[in-house]
Write an enzyme that holds these catalytic residues in place. Structure first.
Site, PDB file in Angstrom:
ATOM      1  N   HIS A 196       0.892  -1.159   0.000  1.00 31.63           N
ATOM      2  CA  HIS A 196       0.000   0.000   0.000  1.00 31.63           C
ATOM      3  C   HIS A 196       0.930   1.207   0.000  1.00 31.63           C
ATOM      4  O   HIS A 196       1.828   1.289   0.810  1.00 31.63           O
ATOM      5  CB  HIS A 196      -0.959   0.026   1.209  1.00 31.63           C
ATOM      6  CG  HIS A 196      -0.338  -0.276   2.525  1.00 31.63           C
ATOM      7  ND1 HIS A 196      -0.768  -1.284   3.349  1.00 31.63           N
ATOM      8  CD2 HIS A 196       0.697   0.291   3.174  1.00 31.63           C
ATOM      9  CE1 HIS A 196      -0.040  -1.320   4.441  1.00 31.63           C
ATOM     10  NE2 HIS A 196       0.857  -0.358   4.365  1.00 31.63           N
ATOM     11  N   HIS A 250      -5.415   3.011   1.734  1.00 30.15           N
ATOM     12  CA  HIS A 250      -6.064   1.725   1.493  1.00 30.15           C
ATOM     13  C   HIS A 250      -7.224   1.980   0.530  1.00 30.15           C
ATOM     14  O   HIS A 250      -7.971   2.949   0.710  1.00 30.15           O
ATOM     15  CB  HIS A 250      -6.596   1.135   2.800  1.00 30.15           C
ATOM     16  CG  HIS A 250      -5.527   0.906   3.835  1.00 30.15           C
ATOM     17  ND1 HIS A 250      -4.876  -0.297   3.960  1.00 30.15           N
ATOM     18  CD2 HIS A 250      -5.004   1.725   4.776  1.00 30.15           C
ATOM     19  CE1 HIS A 250      -3.988  -0.217   4.954  1.00 30.15           C
ATOM     20  NE2 HIS A 250      -4.040   1.015   5.457  1.00 30.15           N
ATOM     21  N   GLU A 280     -11.029   1.190   5.075  1.00 35.73           N
ATOM     22  CA  GLU A 280     -10.917   0.166   6.108  1.00 35.73           C
ATOM     23  C   GLU A 280     -12.026   0.334   7.147  1.00 35.73           C
ATOM     24  O   GLU A 280     -12.767  -0.609   7.436  1.00 35.73           O
ATOM     25  CB  GLU A 280      -9.535   0.236   6.758  1.00 35.73           C
ATOM     26  CG  GLU A 280      -8.429  -0.124   5.785  1.00 35.73           C
ATOM     27  CD  GLU A 280      -7.247  -0.806   6.450  1.00 35.73           C
ATOM     28  OE1 GLU A 280      -6.964  -1.966   6.099  1.00 35.73           O
ATOM     29  OE2 GLU A 280      -6.600  -0.158   7.292  1.00 35.73           O
ATOM     30  N   HIS A 340      -4.306   7.114   6.064  1.00 35.83           N
ATOM     31  CA  HIS A 340      -3.845   7.000   7.447  1.00 35.83           C
ATOM     32  C   HIS A 340      -2.549   7.792   7.620  1.00 35.83           C
ATOM     33  O   HIS A 340      -1.552   7.501   6.945  1.00 35.83           O
ATOM     34  CB  HIS A 340      -3.580   5.529   7.816  1.00 35.83           C
ATOM     35  CG  HIS A 340      -4.810   4.694   7.877  1.00 35.83           C
ATOM     36  ND1 HIS A 340      -4.797   3.313   7.804  1.00 35.83           N
ATOM     37  CD2 HIS A 340      -6.116   5.053   8.018  1.00 35.83           C
ATOM     38  CE1 HIS A 340      -6.038   2.862   7.894  1.00 35.83           C
ATOM     39  NE2 HIS A 340      -6.847   3.900   8.019  1.00 35.83           N
ATOM     40  N   THR A 394      -3.641  -1.849  11.316  1.00 36.64           N
ATOM     41  CA  THR A 394      -4.552  -2.640  10.476  1.00 36.64           C
ATOM     42  C   THR A 394      -3.809  -3.593   9.550  1.00 36.64           C
ATOM     43  O   THR A 394      -4.404  -4.182   8.653  1.00 36.64           O
ATOM     44  CB  THR A 394      -5.472  -1.728   9.637  1.00 36.64           C
ATOM     45  OG1 THR A 394      -4.663  -0.959   8.729  1.00 36.64           O
ATOM     46  CG2 THR A 394      -6.272  -0.796  10.523  1.00 36.64           C
TER      47      THR A 394
END
Length: 281
Positions: A65, A93, A103, A116, A199
């Protein structure tokens, strides 16, 4: 480990605990945020963003990612955090060609993509050390929504993706700032808060999560550009999100002003006295 979209891998998300036992913990992320079950918390005040307006040079890397390293001069404080946190990196993501891919979900709704921005307590020098602290990491999460027009502030990121289609590819970014990638500060006062984990493996349960309500607009073509990246096997990089995890009794909070609540109580007391329903003390 890999994502559900990678059919050639043995350790898909439901088996991540085989790669790292912490992935089977009780405080895992992401989660589905059920808004009617959130509690307003007056301690969740607006954040103070330091260095977010400053431009910096970095590289963007395809590591499963896309990831961008950040200078530690970018820091956050307030927002109900126990101390100052400095930025480490940001990553994204996404789904498939602009389809569902965030997510976290809100009342079951999955957005096309999620950003993020990872921070660690300022006392630490590396993320590994911070992950040993139950509140060592603070991640800011932002959703994306489909817009009818291009978001030109994202041109440096979108253009760079063309150079990192293959896994482990990396390229330099022109000077950018974190502020240009996220909503304006006045739109960052509404957010959700809970305790969770990374995550991706090692899934360390050391994260104070902040998920902002205000989404970031990108055009469909801009969102589709992320799906042109490739996994290690050369397949299209899509579905790079972990499925939502059980809450296991955790409480999710939402930002709210304690001042407004106290003023409302004072107003009600004043009305009650005016109507003769209570006596002054």
């Amino acid at each position: 480990w890999c994502y559900q979209s990678q059919f050639t891998c043995d350790h898909q998300p439901e088996k991540w605990n085989h790669a790292n036992q912490a992935c089977a913990g009780q405080k895992q992320s992401p989660i589905n945020i059920i808004t009617r079950k959130t509690l307003k918390d007056g301690h969740l005040t607006p954040f103070k963003f330091h260095g977010y307006q400053d431009t910096f040079k970095s590289t963007i890397k395809n590591n499963g990612h896309s990831q961008v390293g950040l200078p530690h001069v970018c820091t956050i404080s307030n927002g109900g955090l126990p101390t100052n946190y400095k930025a480490v990196q940001f990553h994204l993501h996404w789904g498939t060609d602009g389809g569902p891919g965030s997510e976290h979900t809100i009342d079951g709704e999955q957005y096309p993509m999620e950003l993020h921005i990872v921070h660690m307590k300022s006392i630490y020098n590396d993320l590994t050390a911070a992950l040993g602290d139950p509140e060592g990491v603070a991640v800011l999460g932002f959703f994306y929504e489909i817009s009818s027009s291009l978001n030109r502030k994202y041109d440096p990121i979108i253009n760079a993706l063309q150079s990192i289609h293959a896994t482990d590819g990396n390229t330099s970014l022109p000077p950018i700032s974190l502020a240009q990638l996220i909503p304006s500060e006045k739109n960052l006062t509404s957010y959700y808060r809970y305790k969770g984990s990374l995550t991706t493996p090692p899934c360390a349960e050391s994260v104070i999560w902040t998920v902002f309500k205000k989404p970031i607009p990108l055009s469909m073509n801009q969102l589709k550009a992320f799906s042109q990246l490739q996994f290690r096997d050369g397949k299209q990089m899509k579905g790079t999100f972990r499925p939502v995890q059980p809450l296991n009794g955790r409480q999710v909070f939402r930002s709210g002003s304690a001042v407004i609540l106290s003023n409302s109580a004072l107003l009600l007391a004043t009305i009650a006295m005016a109507l003769g329903l209570s006596q002054p003390i």
